[in-house]
Design an enzyme around this catalytic site. Structure first.
Site, PDB file in Angstrom:
ATOM      1  N   HIS A  65       0.622  -0.273   7.030  1.00 42.29           N
ATOM      2  CA  HIS A  65       0.292  -0.791   8.267  1.00 42.29           C
ATOM      3  C   HIS A  65       1.739  -1.360   8.922  1.00 42.29           C
ATOM      4  O   HIS A  65       2.534  -1.675   7.925  1.00 42.29           O
ATOM      5  CB  HIS A  65      -0.928  -1.688   8.282  1.00 42.29           C
ATOM      6  CG  HIS A  65      -1.988  -1.277   7.619  1.00 42.29           C
ATOM      7  ND1 HIS A  65      -2.077  -1.247   6.290  1.00 42.29           N
ATOM      8  CD2 HIS A  65      -3.305  -0.687   8.502  1.00 42.29           C
ATOM      9  CE1 HIS A  65      -3.271  -1.006   6.077  1.00 42.29           C
ATOM     10  NE2 HIS A  65      -4.064  -0.851   7.247  1.00 42.29           N
ATOM     11  N   ASP A  99       2.407  -4.673   7.485  1.00 39.46           N
ATOM     12  CA  ASP A  99       2.531  -4.826   6.209  1.00 39.46           C
ATOM     13  C   ASP A  99       3.907  -4.708   5.721  1.00 39.46           C
ATOM     14  O   ASP A  99       4.470  -5.658   4.784  1.00 39.46           O
ATOM     15  CB  ASP A  99       2.204  -3.569   5.301  1.00 39.46           C
ATOM     16  CG  ASP A  99       0.533  -3.415   5.409  1.00 39.46           C
ATOM     17  OD1 ASP A  99      -0.195  -4.440   5.622  1.00 39.46           O
ATOM     18  OD2 ASP A  99       0.148  -2.223   5.334  1.00 39.46           O
TER      19      ASP A  99
END
Length: 441
Positions: free
Chosen positions: A99, A102
């Protein structure tokens, strides 16, 4: 700096090996049918669980020991990239997923967030130039920040819709730049808690508008990766609009999106929806919509998404059966959307966990391949449905009968005789094939 300096490259040593840091069944170069294991399985590491997960839960603070956690902010983000590519190399894994949040922290403004992402994407791009590990898929996190409390594309606030669109726009640009095979949409906040304050029709219409815009922008920038929807019935939202494959498929068909999407199916999401993993894979497969897999398993005694590493050989076998019947996953793969348990907090546990998952799917691949080669279930199923290959059954399939003719046929019948489904016999055969593969040296 090295982050796993006490770990050597993980190699295949075979079933007799007692080395916990070695593959017992996953041999990437071994041919199963006309492909190698590596080509069949297309394993991927989930960046969020592996490099950002800290072991925290609603009852306790993070406890994971991670060498890179001595840093903070952008220094931490950079250290995670270094650790990630060291991990990929030592595990010899072909893909990873992430993501946006992240890999880089959100800034005070969207512009600052973009800047942070650009810096880390530059770094990832450099590492990828000398690494065999490629990007299976990326996505935008549209669920963690408080702005998404009422959803993203389905939010009651148009400003949130616009912000979510900006994040996906950036995500697609990153996907194109890093050569992502796919781009994922998971609507964790796309749903509702109560109908008392919800305009469901508007929310569904807006979700479709959002996805059409994403399709249009991907075409505009020349991103040709596969778009994937990841169904989940609940958690964090009570009623999520992509409940399961069948529900999400109906949505895509209703809004003219079916040709642009396939499904990323997660095992634990299937069980939360009251289905088996293989059920969701089968529904997607028979509709030509099986795109990729989030490989994990849930705890059947718990009612939430536990994201355990997959070690259930029955599950991996039946999953690989569907994947092989599908002709593989194409541009998709098996992404370990799984986290080590809170009690497994040392860095080497990350290796033990991935080895367990990779070996489990290697066994599943070999068993499934043999089952298909020997037509174990195919022959039984063909015989079971044989009545539809001749006589009135064939006419039903060919569409040449109506209720009048079927009634006339039924009036001529005596006592109808059914045959046993032989479920226990078939389960015994599954056991036999699984044990034979596990016993082979």
């Amino acid at each position: 700096m090295p982050y796993f300096d006490n770990i050597s490259t993980i190699a295949y040593e075979g079933p007799a090996s007692k080395n916990p840091l070695a593959f017992k069944f996953y041999n990437p170069e071994e041919k199963v049918g006309d492909k190698t294991m590596e080509e069949h399985l297309r394993f991927s590491v989930a960046y969020w669980h592996t490099f950002t997960g800290d072991g925290s839960d609603p009852f306790g603070a993070g406890n994971m020991i991670r060498p890179w956690n001595k840093y903070s902010g952008m220094d931490l983000a950079k250290a995670r990239v270094e650790a990630a590519f060291e991990f990929f190399e030592k595990l010899n894994i072909p893909f990873f997923c992430f993501h946006d949040v992240d890999i880089a922290p959100e800034g005070e403004t969207l512009k600052e967030t973009y800047k942070n992402l650009d810096i880390i994407v530059d770094m990832i791009e450099e590492y990828m130039k000398t690494s065999k590990t490629k990007l299976l898929w990326n996505t935008a996190n549209l669920f963690t920040h408080p702005r998404f409390v009422h959803g993203a594309a389905t939010s009651c606030n148009a400003d949130v819709f616009a912000y979510a669109a900006a994040k996906v726009k950036k995500g697609l640009e990153i996907a194109k730049r890093l050569g992502a095979e796919n781009y994922v949409f998971w609507g964790g906040r796309e749903g509702y808690e109560t109908l008392l304050n919800t305009d469901m029709k508007l929310e569904l219409d807006n979700l479709a508008r959002f996805l059409h815009m994403a399709v249009d922008y991907a075409k505009e920038i020349g991103f040709d990766g596969q778009f994937l929807i990841e169904p989940k019935p609940k958690e964090p939202t009570k009623h999520q609009y992509d409940f399961d494959v069948a529900t999400a498929l109906a949505f895509l068909q209703t809004y003219g999106l079916k040709d642009y999407f396939k499904f990323n199916i997660e095992a634990n999401h299937a069980t939360l929806a009251g289905h088996t993993f293989e059920h969701e894979l089968r529904v997607a497969r028979i509709h030509g919509m099986l795109g990729s897999v989030d490989a994990n398993q849930g705890d059947m005694l718990l009612g939430w998404d536990t994201d355990e590493f997959p070690t259930d050989l029955y599950s991996t076998t039946l999953a690989m059966y569907e994947i092989l019947k599908n002709g593989g996953l194409g541009r998709g793969g098996l992404n370990f959307d799984a986290k080590v348990r809170r009690g497994s907090f040392e860095p080497e546990d990350l290796f033990y966990a991935h080895i367990a998952g990779m070996d489990s799917f290697a066994v599943g691949l070999k068993v499934a391949h043999r089952l298909i080669e020997d037509r174990v279930f195919d022959e039984f199923i063909e015989e079971r449905y044989k009545s539809y290959t001749e006589g009135i059954g064939r006419e039903i399939v060919e569409g040449t009968v109506d209720f009048h003719k079927l009634e006339a046929h039924a009036l001529q019948l005596g006592e109808i005789q059914n045959q046993s489904g032989r479920q226990e016999r078939l389960k015994t055969l599954l056991n036999q094939y699984l044990l034979e593969v596990c016993a082979a040296r």
